[in-house]
Design a protein around this motif. Structure first.
Motif, PDB file in Angstrom:
ATOM      1  N   UNK A 125       7.032   1.816   7.368  1.00 49.68           N
ATOM      2  CA  UNK A 125       5.968   0.967   7.899  1.00 49.68           C
ATOM      3  C   UNK A 125       5.710  -0.219   6.976  1.00 49.68           C
ATOM      4  N   UNK A 126       5.742   0.029   5.684  1.00 50.80           N
ATOM      5  CA  UNK A 126       5.540  -1.059   4.723  1.00 50.80           C
ATOM      6  C   UNK A 126       6.634  -2.116   4.852  1.00 50.80           C
ATOM      7  N   UNK A 127       7.863  -1.635   4.978  1.00 45.60           N
ATOM      8  CA  UNK A 127       8.997  -2.557   5.077  1.00 45.60           C
ATOM      9  C   UNK A 127       8.929  -3.350   6.371  1.00 45.60           C
ATOM     10  N   UNK A 128       8.633  -2.692   7.467  1.00 50.59           N
ATOM     11  CA  UNK A 128       8.544  -3.401   8.749  1.00 50.59           C
ATOM     12  C   UNK A 128       7.483  -4.494   8.704  1.00 50.59           C
ATOM     13  N   UNK A 129       6.336  -4.180   8.100  1.00 54.35           N
ATOM     14  CA  UNK A 129       5.266  -5.172   8.008  1.00 54.35           C
ATOM     15  C   UNK A 129       5.693  -6.361   7.167  1.00 54.35           C
ATOM     16  N   UNK A 130       6.385  -6.110   6.082  1.00 56.07           N
ATOM     17  CA  UNK A 130       6.813  -7.202   5.208  1.00 56.07           C
ATOM     18  C   UNK A 130       7.866  -8.074   5.892  1.00 56.07           C
ATOM     19  N   UNK A 131       8.802  -7.451   6.568  1.00 58.04           N
ATOM     20  CA  UNK A 131       9.830  -8.229   7.277  1.00 58.04           C
ATOM     21  C   UNK A 131       9.179  -9.119   8.331  1.00 58.04           C
ATOM     22  N   UNK A 132       8.184  -8.567   9.003  1.00 64.63           N
ATOM     23  CA  UNK A 132       7.510  -9.339  10.044  1.00 64.63           C
ATOM     24  C   UNK A 132       6.777 -10.553   9.524  1.00 64.63           C
ATOM     25  N   UNK A 133       6.428 -10.545   8.255  1.00 67.65           N
ATOM     26  CA  UNK A 133       5.678 -11.663   7.672  1.00 67.65           C
ATOM     27  C   UNK A 133       6.573 -12.701   7.005  1.00 67.65           C
ATOM     28  N   UNK A 134       7.877 -12.432   6.923  1.00 64.06           N
ATOM     29  CA  UNK A 134       8.770 -13.280   6.132  1.00 64.06           C
ATOM     30  C   UNK A 134       9.470 -14.328   6.995  1.00 64.06           C
ATOM     31  N   UNK A 135       9.732 -15.466   6.389  1.00 58.65           N
ATOM     32  CA  UNK A 135      10.560 -16.488   7.031  1.00 58.65           C
ATOM     33  C   UNK A 135      12.023 -16.110   6.868  1.00 58.65           C
TER      34      UNK A 135
ATOM     35  N   UNK B  63       0.836  -1.201   0.000  1.00 60.69           N
ATOM     36  CA  UNK B  63       0.000   0.000   0.000  1.00 60.69           C
ATOM     37  C   UNK B  63       0.876   1.258   0.000  1.00 60.69           C
ATOM     38  N   UNK B  64       1.007   1.940  -1.124  1.00 60.30           N
ATOM     39  CA  UNK B  64       1.892   3.108  -1.197  1.00 60.30           C
ATOM     40  C   UNK B  64       1.401   4.313  -0.399  1.00 60.30           C
ATOM     41  N   UNK B  65       0.198   4.233   0.163  1.00 67.50           N
ATOM     42  CA  UNK B  65      -0.274   5.356   0.973  1.00 67.50           C
ATOM     43  C   UNK B  65       0.381   5.378   2.347  1.00 67.50           C
ATOM     44  N   UNK B  66       1.040   4.287   2.700  1.00 71.40           N
ATOM     45  CA  UNK B  66       1.734   4.217   3.991  1.00 71.40           C
ATOM     46  C   UNK B  66       3.205   4.582   3.810  1.00 71.40           C
ATOM     47  N   UNK B  67       3.858   5.042   4.883  1.00 70.14           N
ATOM     48  CA  UNK B  67       5.289   5.340   4.801  1.00 70.14           C
ATOM     49  C   UNK B  67       6.083   4.084   4.432  1.00 70.14           C
ATOM     50  N   UNK B  68       7.177   4.290   3.718  1.00 75.54           N
ATOM     51  CA  UNK B  68       8.009   3.165   3.304  1.00 75.54           C
ATOM     52  C   UNK B  68       8.465   2.356   4.504  1.00 75.54           C
TER      53      UNK B  68
ATOM     54  N   UNK C 194      17.281  -3.053   1.659  1.00 77.56           N
ATOM     55  CA  UNK C 194      16.968  -3.625   0.349  1.00 77.56           C
ATOM     56  C   UNK C 194      15.493  -3.412   0.005  1.00 77.56           C
ATOM     57  N   UNK C 195      14.617  -3.717   0.947  1.00 74.61           N
ATOM     58  CA  UNK C 195      13.187  -3.574   0.678  1.00 74.61           C
ATOM     59  C   UNK C 195      12.773  -2.112   0.564  1.00 74.61           C
ATOM     60  N   UNK C 196      13.412  -1.238   1.332  1.00 72.18           N
ATOM     61  CA  UNK C 196      13.097   0.189   1.208  1.00 72.18           C
ATOM     62  C   UNK C 196      13.439   0.684  -0.193  1.00 72.18           C
ATOM     63  N   UNK C 197      14.557   0.220  -0.732  1.00 71.34           N
ATOM     64  CA  UNK C 197      14.916   0.629  -2.089  1.00 71.34           C
ATOM     65  C   UNK C 197      13.942   0.043  -3.116  1.00 71.34           C
ATOM     66  N   UNK C 198      13.534  -1.182  -2.913  1.00 74.89           N
ATOM     67  CA  UNK C 198      12.545  -1.753  -3.828  1.00 74.89           C
ATOM     68  C   UNK C 198      11.227  -0.988  -3.748  1.00 74.89           C
ATOM     69  N   UNK C 199      10.865  -0.559  -2.552  1.00 72.72           N
ATOM     70  CA  UNK C 199       9.637   0.235  -2.417  1.00 72.72           C
ATOM     71  C   UNK C 199       9.777   1.565  -3.143  1.00 72.72           C
ATOM     72  N   UNK C 200      10.932   2.204  -3.008  1.00 76.85           N
ATOM     73  CA  UNK C 200      11.155   3.479  -3.690  1.00 76.85           C
ATOM     74  C   UNK C 200      11.121   3.320  -5.200  1.00 76.85           C
ATOM     75  N   UNK C 201      11.535   2.174  -5.695  1.00 70.62           N
ATOM     76  CA  UNK C 201      11.505   1.897  -7.129  1.00 70.62           C
ATOM     77  C   UNK C 201      10.117   1.497  -7.617  1.00 70.62           C
ATOM     78  N   UNK C 202       9.169   1.389  -6.691  1.00 66.16           N
ATOM     79  CA  UNK C 202       7.805   1.002  -7.060  1.00 66.16           C
ATOM     80  C   UNK C 202       7.601  -0.489  -7.198  1.00 66.16           C
ATOM     81  N   UNK C 203       8.589  -1.283  -6.803  1.00 65.90           N
ATOM     82  CA  UNK C 203       8.511  -2.730  -7.004  1.00 65.90           C
ATOM     83  C   UNK C 203       7.574  -3.426  -6.020  1.00 65.90           C
ATOM     84  N   UNK C 204       7.160  -2.722  -4.965  1.00 67.30           N
ATOM     85  CA  UNK C 204       6.209  -3.305  -4.016  1.00 67.30           C
ATOM     86  C   UNK C 204       4.791  -2.788  -4.220  1.00 67.30           C
ATOM     87  N   UNK C 205       4.596  -1.895  -5.176  1.00 69.43           N
ATOM     88  CA  UNK C 205       3.282  -1.302  -5.375  1.00 69.43           C
ATOM     89  C   UNK C 205       2.333  -2.299  -6.049  1.00 69.43           C
TER      90      UNK C 205
END
Length: 788
Positions: free
Chosen positions: A25-35, A18-23, A360-371
């Protein structure tokens, strides 16, 4: 498949998508869900090659790696794709289709639909088949023109983005310390200010196109002993701080670079890949860098195999992560199973993985790769029907007219006229003897990181993919009425003497001799210049000096032309050549640029980014030397160059006059303003490069006799004069003091306005007053020029 391909999303978008959230917060949520395995998978790349028919990429089986099973890796995800275009010759459109299909496979295979970052080399243009080969970085430095390099980098970046690439492994910000080093061609020059300003302009251009610029090699790689590639570096903390680090500081602060590549080298026993004080303490904590640190290829494994500071690959992975390396390139080796096992055994904290992953994930988010609307379809395919791969062949042009025009402009600005007895410009000669190993070699204009020399040489049956006129073709076009006789004379490095007699006979029958000498770019000993192609001395390779000397004895005026990756000592030719024209691998338009200088169609304006030595064995030396580095009566070795840094002649003349300084004193946090008049006193339009050098006669630590702190190019019509004004902040006089802090000291300074490091035209003595002042990386970097 059509151009509206997109990653499928559920009706309720996960927070990380969700790009409406800060990068953050998005990254923290994704890390928390990953093995753990999913986390690690984002921290490495896989070296691949695009399919020639548009199918998915195939792992590249390099002789320094084991086979990679993509089917086994992809369910956990993948951080990077290494050089899909730069591994084998592939039509750009089919390469883009191959990358598209691979990204679709990657996102479909992992739980979170995360695509990979695709990176490529782009040192002298996008390193892909059919892409424009621009002049090498040493030619960038010779232009003394950041604007044209910024425009070039933006063009390179647009081409890369058009086909789905995200990251470029450039620029090289190593400062030349020993010209015998094979990678001198990849550098911008021997002065940190020139390297910093030109390199920062390149970063700005590349980043403006949406490509992540990668600064390399951080730090000390170019200071290797004896100029040997990947040799130990003997660098003290002050040389590191005042010479090697400033270009990186500038490119991060002013260029906005989003990635840094660690160097292979060690300094004082600490490899850069395992240096926490460098990669975390300095780069992040002090400079505030928040991008990604990538490994130079195989550099993490080298902690075990070359440096011997890690007992196994798990130790190497842990050491690199702790130091601050985020991504293993080019392929998975230490960050795969060895790292997972080390975490399971408690040898590496998972927190280190999370730290790298967050970047790494913050950069991917900035590149739009998580949108949620991210699509693997690159801009070049917008609106295209992708069902027929063969119909796409030839539809993407990476060497278009605008690129070629830009390459021409840079090549012309980078040609340096070293000497001229009045023979140049040639006018309309009737008989030209064109001699030398680079007279008819199209690739003589290319550096080792150009696609044809880096990759294409492995595929001799495939066309080079770009137009590369050799010097004979360009001279024939430039002098259509002349009779041009071509004789090889000798090879670049074969030592063959059998053709020299014929060359001399041909020279005697001609009005003018043009001898084309220099290098052949290659890798690891396959050339005379390039990565792993170091020189024992700066004598011309092979029998080229023998050929040159024989031609000088012919009685016919000799114009010496160099197509090279480093400066060479030229022996008696310095005095006896009618003219010397220096070009550093000038790219696709290079021979036309040289021909234009010879004819006078172009008035040369390049300036030397590296000194040209007088003798072949005086290395290591650069102009940036302290008093003890100069010629003296107590040594029989004279390091004085034949042509100094910043030198370059034109076909007109300039007068410098009327130097004034607004105030002769300023505090250590103040500035000076100087003004001078420059007048074109010749009969042709020409370009003068006004260079400002600083001389600090008394300092608490030894200083270079002179160092560049500013420059500007000035185009003037015949008879035209302009008033040049330069504001010189005290910060540019800073240096690293005895306690390791960067300081500005009170005392006298000389502002030397010069045409080169060896040609001072006007000098003003000014004084800094007040207390010693400590400065840091936020200091003012530039003496600011304006022209009235």
């Amino acid at each position: 498949m059509t151009a509206n391909v997109a990653v499928e999303t559920t009706p309720e978008i996960p927070l990380w998508n969700d790009p409406s959230h800060p990068v953050s917060a998005r990254v923290d949520a994704l890390i928390g869900a990953m093995t753990l395995q999913e986390k690690i998978a984002q921290l490495y790349g896989v070296w691949v090659g695009a399919s020639a028919n548009g199918g998915e990429v195939a792992p590249h089986q390099h002789d320094m790696e084991e086979a990679v099973d993509l089917d086994a890796l992809l369910p956990s995800g993948l951080g990077q794709l290494t050089r899909p275009f730069g591994t084998a010759p592939v039509d750009p459109a089919l390469g883009a289709l191959s990358l598209l299909r691979t990204q679709t496979r990657i996102t479909s295979a992992n739980r979170f639909g995360i695509p990979a970052v695709a990176h490529e080399e782009c040192l002298a243009g996008f390193a892909a088949w059919g892409a424009t080969a621009y002049p090498v970085p040493l030619s960038w430095g010779a232009t003394f023109d950041p604007d044209v390099i910024r425009r070039m980098a933006a063009a390179i970046g647009r081409d890369m983005r058009a086909v789905g690439v995200h990251q470029g492994l450039a620029p090289v910000l190593d400062v030349v310390r020993d010209a015998r080093w094979g990678r001198v061609e990849e550098t911008i020059g021997e002065d940190p200010y020139l390297v910093g300003t030109i390199g920062t302009a390149y970063v700005q251009g590349l980043e403006s196109a949406g490509i992540v610029a990668t600064l390399k090699h951080f730090v000390g790689y170019s200071a290797s002993r004896a100029g040997r590639n990947l040799a130990p570096s003997s660098v003290g903390p002050r040389e590191r701080a005042d010479v090697l680090l400033p270009p990186f500081e500038m490119a991060i602060r002013e260029g906005g670079a989003r990635s840094v590549m660690h160097a292979y080298t060690d300094i004082d026993g600490v490899p850069a890949a395992a240096d926490e004080t460098l990669l975390t303490g300095l780069l992040r904590d002090t400079w505030g860098f928040d991008g990604t640190v990538v490994a130079d290829y195989f550099g993490i494994a080298f902690l075990k195999t070359l440096h011997g500071v890690a007992g196994d690959f798990a130790d190497a992975a842990g050491a690199a992560l702790e130091a601050g390396v985020d991504i293993e390139l080019p392929t998975v080796k230490t960050f795969g199973a060895p790292l997972a096992e080390a975490v399971a055994e408690g040898r590496v904290p998972e927190a280190l993985i999370d730290r790298a992953l967050r970047r790494v994930l913050a950069q991917k988010a900035e590149l739009g790769l998580l949108d949620p609307d991210w699509s693997p379809v690159p801009p070049a395919f917008d609106g295209a029907d992708l069902d027929d791969p063969e119909a796409l062949r030839g539809k993407i042009d990476l060497d278009g007219p605008e690129n070629r025009e830009l390459a021409r402009e840079i090549a012309e600005k980078a040609v340096v006229l070293l000497s001229n007895d009045g023979t140049l410009p040639l006018g309309r000669p009737r008989r030209i003897a064109l001699v030398g190993p680079n007279a008819t070699e199209p690739s003589a204009v290319l550096g080792c990181y150009s696609f044809p020399q880096h990759v294409g040489v492995k595929y001799p049956d495939i066309p080079v993919g770009i137009e590369l006129p050799d010097l004979r073709a360009s001279l024939t076009a430039e002098f259509p009425d002349a009779e041009i006789t071509v004789v090889r004379g000798t090879g670049v490095d074969d030592g063959d003497l059998s053709g020299i007699a014929e060359a001399v006979d041909t020279a005697r029958d001609a009005d003018i001799v043009v001898v084309a000498l220099g290098d052949r770019a290659g890798l690891f000993g396959r050339g005379t210049s390039g990565e792993g192609c170091d020189a024992e001395s700066l004598a011309l390779p092979g029998a080229q000096q023998r050929l040159l000397d024989a031609l000088l004895d012919s009685g016919t005026p000799v114009v010496t032309v160099l197509l090279a990756g480093r400066p060479y000592a030229l022996g008696r030719a310095v005095e006896d050549s009618a003219a010397i024209v220096q070009s550093f691998f000038p790219g696709v338009a290079g021979t036309r640029a040289i021909a234009g200088v010879l004819s006078g169609r172009t008035n040369p304006s390049g300036r030397l980014p590296v000194s040209v030595p007088r003798t072949p064995g005086s290395q290591p030396t650069t102009y940036l030397g302290a008093p003890l580095a100069q010629a003296s009566e107590v040594s029989n070795i004279d390091p004085t160059p034949a042509f100094g840094f910043g030198h370059g002649l034109t076909y007109t003349t300039f007068a410098w006059s009327d130097l004034t300084v607004d105030a002769e004193e300023a505090p250590t946090d103040g500035e000076f303003t100087a003004s001078l008049t420059v007048r074109n006193t010749g009969e042709r339009t020409g370009t003068e490069v006004v260079q400002l050098y600083l001389h600090d006669p008394v300092a608490s630590v030894v200083q270079p006799v002179r160092r560049l702190v500013g420059y500007t190019r000035l185009d003037l019509e015949p008879g035209e004069e302009r008033r040049v004004r330069v504001t010189v902040p005290a910060d540019v006089a800073s240096f690293t003091g005895r306690d390791g802090h960067r300081i500005v000291e009170p005392g006298d300074l000389e502002l030397r306005l010069a045409a080169s490091s060896t040609d001072t035209r006007l000098t003003a003595t000014v004084t800094l007053t007040g207390p010693v002042r400590v400065v840091d990386h936020t200091r003012r970097f530039h003496a600011e020029f304006s022209v009235e």
